[in-house]
Structures are given as structure tokens and as C-alpha cells.
Design a protein around this motif. Sequence first.
Motif, short mmCIF file in Angstrom:
data_model
loop_
_atom_site.label_atom_id
_atom_site.label_comp_id
_atom_site.label_asym_id
_atom_site.label_seq_id
_atom_site.Cartn_x
_atom_site.Cartn_y
_atom_site.Cartn_z
N VAL A 5 0.85 -1.19 0.00
CA VAL A 5 0.00 0.00 0.00
C VAL A 5 0.89 1.24 0.00
N PRO A 6 0.37 2.39 -0.48
CA PRO A 6 1.17 3.63 -0.46
C PRO A 6 1.54 4.01 0.97
N ASP A 7 2.78 4.50 1.13
CA ASP A 7 3.24 4.88 2.47
C ASP A 7 3.06 6.36 2.76
N GLY A 8 2.46 7.11 1.81
CA GLY A 8 2.23 8.53 2.02
C GLY A 8 3.41 9.41 1.63
N ALA A 9 4.51 8.77 1.26
CA ALA A 9 5.70 9.54 0.87
C ALA A 9 6.17 9.14 -0.53
N GLY A 10 5.28 8.60 -1.31
CA GLY A 10 5.63 8.23 -2.68
C GLY A 10 6.12 6.81 -2.85
N GLY A 11 6.20 6.07 -1.76
CA GLY A 11 6.66 4.70 -1.85
C GLY A 11 5.57 3.72 -1.46
N LEU A 12 5.95 2.45 -1.29
CA LEU A 12 5.03 1.41 -0.91
C LEU A 12 5.54 0.72 0.35
N VAL A 13 4.62 0.22 1.14
CA VAL A 13 4.98 -0.49 2.35
C VAL A 13 4.07 -1.70 2.48
N GLU A 14 4.61 -2.80 3.06
CA GLU A 14 3.80 -3.99 3.27
C GLU A 14 2.80 -3.77 4.39
N GLN A 15 1.60 -4.25 4.18
CA GLN A 15 0.56 -4.17 5.20
C GLN A 15 -0.09 -5.53 5.35
N SER A 16 -0.27 -5.97 6.58
CA SER A 16 -0.92 -7.25 6.85
C SER A 16 -2.42 -7.06 6.95
N ILE A 17 -3.15 -7.95 6.33
CA ILE A 17 -4.61 -7.94 6.44
C ILE A 17 -5.06 -9.35 6.78
N ARG A 18 -6.25 -9.43 7.35
CA ARG A 18 -6.82 -10.73 7.66
C ARG A 18 -8.12 -10.89 6.89
N LYS A 19 -8.22 -12.01 6.18
CA LYS A 19 -9.37 -12.25 5.33
C LYS A 19 -10.16 -13.44 5.85
N PRO A 20 -11.50 -13.32 5.89
CA PRO A 20 -12.31 -14.43 6.39
C PRO A 20 -12.36 -15.58 5.39
N VAL A 21 -12.41 -16.78 5.91
CA VAL A 21 -12.46 -18.00 5.09
C VAL A 21 -13.67 -18.83 5.50
N TRP A 22 -14.50 -19.15 4.52
CA TRP A 22 -15.66 -20.05 4.74
C TRP A 22 -15.56 -21.31 3.89
N PHE A 23 -14.68 -21.30 2.88
CA PHE A 23 -14.62 -22.36 1.90
C PHE A 23 -13.17 -22.62 1.52
N ASP A 24 -12.72 -23.88 1.63
CA ASP A 24 -11.34 -24.24 1.37
C ASP A 24 -11.19 -24.91 0.00
N PRO A 25 -10.01 -24.76 -0.63
CA PRO A 25 -9.76 -25.45 -1.91
C PRO A 25 -9.57 -26.95 -1.70
N ILE A 26 -10.20 -27.73 -2.57
CA ILE A 26 -10.06 -29.19 -2.58
C ILE A 26 -9.94 -29.63 -4.03
N ALA A 27 -9.05 -30.58 -4.32
CA ALA A 27 -8.92 -31.15 -5.67
C ALA A 27 -8.62 -32.63 -5.52
N ASN A 28 -9.67 -33.46 -5.64
CA ASN A 28 -9.51 -34.88 -5.40
C ASN A 28 -10.66 -35.65 -6.03
N GLY A 29 -10.37 -36.74 -6.70
CA GLY A 29 -11.42 -37.60 -7.23
C GLY A 29 -11.85 -37.23 -8.64
N GLY A 30 -13.00 -37.77 -9.04
CA GLY A 30 -13.53 -37.56 -10.38
C GLY A 30 -14.41 -36.33 -10.47
N THR A 31 -15.32 -36.35 -11.46
CA THR A 31 -16.19 -35.20 -11.71
C THR A 31 -17.65 -35.67 -11.76
N PRO A 32 -18.24 -35.99 -10.61
CA PRO A 32 -19.62 -36.50 -10.59
C PRO A 32 -20.65 -35.39 -10.76
N MET A 33 -20.67 -34.82 -11.95
CA MET A 33 -21.53 -33.68 -12.23
C MET A 33 -23.01 -34.03 -12.17
N CYS A 34 -23.36 -35.25 -12.61
CA CYS A 34 -24.76 -35.67 -12.58
C CYS A 34 -25.28 -35.70 -11.14
#
Length: 297
Positions: free
Chosen positions: A111-140
Motif C-alpha cells: 500500500v502507499p506509504d504517504g511519501a511516494g513509496g510502498l509499504v507492506e501491510q498485513s490484512i486478515r481475510k475471512p475464510v468459509w470455503f477451502d480449496p479441494i482437488a480430489n477424485g472424479g467429476t460426478p456432475m450428474c
Amino acid sequence: MSYKAEISRDNPSCFLFLVDQSRSMEDEVSIGGDTQSLATGVADSINRWLQELSIKCAKSEGIRDYYNVGVFGYGQLVRPSFVGPIAGRELIPISEIADNPARLDEKTKMVPDGAGGLVEQSIRKPVWFDPIANGGTPMCKAAGEAHRVLQGWIAEHPDSFPPTCIHITDGEATDGNPTDRLNALKSLSTSDGNAMLFNIHLSANPNAKPVLFPDSPDDLPDTYSKMLFETASPLTPSMRALAREHGFDTSEDARCFVLNADLVLLVQAIDIGTRPSNVQMDDPPQETEAVVAEEEE
């Protein structure tokens, strides 16, 4: 086609995400200089959307339940896929979702540091759904579960704005031809119109040519993409207007279908599919204590 019912606390609408969690969702894509799997990109997009919807529904007294929301994953298992306190539940009022994230993940951004540069900022984001990749594709089977859930919701809300199903997949069904079940899902209806089915096909191939909201299957490359086109709902007038806001030219016959989307197009397609224009808003949205928004460290 109607889609004119006002969305309010007394007459809510519904969003159901149907998410492919098959093994191929491990395929990696590059976005913004970072590499991540399709599964991670989809999970990030849905978590961000849930956070934004919570904020949009926030008023001074708390979050108003304009929507019930569900997320079903299908891969090795077909099941409701929220994690944390709301795990195992199928459709949940948005206020309960906002109040019950599984956790807050810490990330950094510049994020901008107010003096023309950038600075790292920590944020916390809510999670309700996790990534999963396993198995076939039972679309039916997944489409059948979605039909059951939305049919039950419609029985309780027969005059509401019709529910919307956002179906996200990167591959073909492994349990048969899903055409009939997807069409049955799309044919569900309230007194205000048919349920909306939005088919979003993802691709990790950077050279794949995206096809956005086509109005005919004639130029689609194969039987599978034509099936996703034919089972997708027509774009409503308000969706066509939103598509134009995103720079997409759509005709009156355009379908709720995107082929070979990357993660940027995924976010745009979700926005187009989930932003109806007829929500009852007595006063502007406000952030409340109940809304889990980004928190600066």
C-alpha cells in the motif's frame, strides 16, 4: 421471463455455488505474478464474494438476510462444503455466514506509504470455503443434489426472486451425461420465473480462447461445451447490462455461459450472475460489527 420480485428480508433470494473439486482442479495458473491452483483461485473468489455480499447487506442494526447462500463441492464426495461452525449446512442466511467464518487468514499487500513509496501491510481475510482437488467429476450427482436443495428452498419461498446456481467446472462429467439433470435444475421456478443456471468453465491453459456469453452453440469447439451452453439460462436484461459494464457485448439471446475462463473472468462472471438490481435498500450499506471485513494489523 419475469425476474421482477423485490428482494427483501421478508422475501429473500438464494445463491447456490456448485463447485468442481476433481483432481484436475490442482492445475496451476498464473495471475498477478503469482501461481496458484484453479481450486485455490475458485476458493479465494468465493470467499471474497461472501465477504462483499455480507458488507452489501449490512445496515446499522446488523446484516439483513436478503439472501440464503450455499456452496456444494463435487469430486471424491458431493456435499455442502462450508468449513468451520457452519460446516455441513446446505443453505444459510447471509448474516449467519458473516458471523461464522472458519478462520481469518493473514496476508500481506503493498500500500502507499504517504511519501511516494510502498509499504507492506498485513490484512486478515475471512475464510468459509477451502480449496479441494480430489477424485472424479460426478456432475450428474451434483446437479441432482442442487435440484433437491433448490426445490426445497422454492417450496418455502414460492413467490421470491428465483434462485441462482453458479456452476464452476474445468472438465467433463465422469458419471454420465448431466444434460437432463442440469435442465431439470434450470426448469425449477418460483412465481417470478425460472431458476438461473450459470455455467462457468475454467481453463488452466493460457492459450485457450475464452468464449463469453455466446448466443449460439454453432462456433463452440465440442459436444461438451455445447452441452454447457444448452443447459445454461438466458442472460436476463439486468445481467446483460452488467456484462456491458464489464466491457462484454451481449445479444438478447446470450446465455449464462463462459468457456475457458481464467480467474479474472471467473470473478467478473460471478459478479454478473449474482448482482440483481432489485434489492430493497432503505439506506446505504454500512459495515457493522457483525461483518467480517479486512482487518489491518
